[in-house]
Enzyme design. Sequence first.
Site, PDB file in Angstrom:
ATOM      1  N   ARG A 257      -3.277  15.965  57.352  1.00 52.05           N
ATOM      2  CA  ARG A 257      -3.091  14.512  57.280  1.00 52.05           C
ATOM      3  C   ARG A 257      -4.083  13.957  56.265  1.00 52.05           C
ATOM      4  NH1 ARG A 257       1.074  15.300  59.129  1.00 52.05           N
ATOM      5  NH2 ARG A 257       2.066  14.468  61.015  1.00 52.05           N
ATOM      6  N   GLU A 286       0.103   6.439  51.846  1.00 52.95           N
ATOM      7  CA  GLU A 286       1.321   7.015  51.287  1.00 52.95           C
ATOM      8  C   GLU A 286       2.438   5.981  51.291  1.00 52.95           C
ATOM      9  OE1 GLU A 286       0.380  11.546  52.932  1.00 52.95           O
ATOM     10  OE2 GLU A 286       2.113  10.447  53.697  1.00 52.95           O
ATOM     11  N   HIS A 305       3.914  14.793  50.339  1.00 49.65           N
ATOM     12  CA  HIS A 305       4.010  15.034  51.778  1.00 49.65           C
ATOM     13  C   HIS A 305       5.371  15.651  52.099  1.00 49.65           C
ATOM     14  CE1 HIS A 305       2.453  13.496  55.938  1.00 49.65           C
ATOM     15  NE2 HIS A 305       2.984  14.699  56.035  1.00 49.65           N
TER      16      HIS A 305
END
Length: 339
Positions: A257, A286, A305
């Site tokens: 993360r 993000e 991601h």
Amino acid sequence: MAHRQHAPASGDEYVVGLSSDVTAPDGSTIFGDVGLDRLTDAGLRWEVMAPIAGHAPTATELAPYDAVLSFGHWGYSRDVAAATPRLKHVARFGAGFDGIDLAGLADEGVVVTNTPDGVRRPLALAAMTLLLALSHRLLDNQRAVAEGRWRDRGSYRGLGLAGRTVGIIGFGSVGADLAELIAPLGVRIITVDRPSVRARQQAGELAGVELLSLDELAARSDYVILTASLTPSSHHMVDADFLARMPSTSYVINVGRGPLIDQVALTEALRTGSIAGAGLDVLESEPPTADEPLLAMDSVIVTPHALCWTADFVQDVAGSVMEALIDVANGRPPSHPLN
């Protein structure tokens, strides 16, 4: 855990709401086909939820649903669960569960599940991909060719892996799988000394893995790889002090993360040459803004991601999450409850 009625009463529908963050109104997702026909065949109705403001649906938005198939990282609190007596299940499409009050939802009778089996190997391979790319300076070499600088090909010799030390932070299923994958490459593997990890080592597992303090891991690692979950205690665990302890030739890789790393401190460490580079599949915010400094650094690889989103990832995760939804709807215990 308190119990809520799971199987619908005769004539009632069991409705699954699909989080709208990555889902179109027709049920298509950025992952492609996730097997929603399995829900229909099992007698469950599904619909895509309306877009929400922020990252946490309200009780009103959750009220029509018996279950939520949560593709992204929406938050679910105890208060919202208490105000939505129909809700029985939050099913995560993936492994992460930050933002979900597991204990609070359990107290309110809402089960939370995830899909660790489908995530483990693809995420470990994503970390390995970044490790290999950085150790061989893949992007620097590719960039030299694309820019017509063939004569510079001797300027980008990588650090390599044989005899190097890889510190893995987060030695759960993904971290352990990663260690198994890279051990044959001749690396030394170290991790943080935690009670759960020490217990596994004492049970005869994790042969050849050395347990150290976090500070020792920083000082000893040529490559630090984060696969940990985000919790209050792991937030910014890689901070300015940690980065200052790392060798100047070392690299940081994060597939866990974004907030595991203090991104401002990382940017400064890269700018000053305190460390050599980074591979990041996750960021603190993000998507990043167009002026994010990390995106302009040649020593950094940033992916969106999604590096583990292979065809087998989607197939395995989709199969696991559909099974969980059907099991809970029919009053059966799911395979991967988090609470």
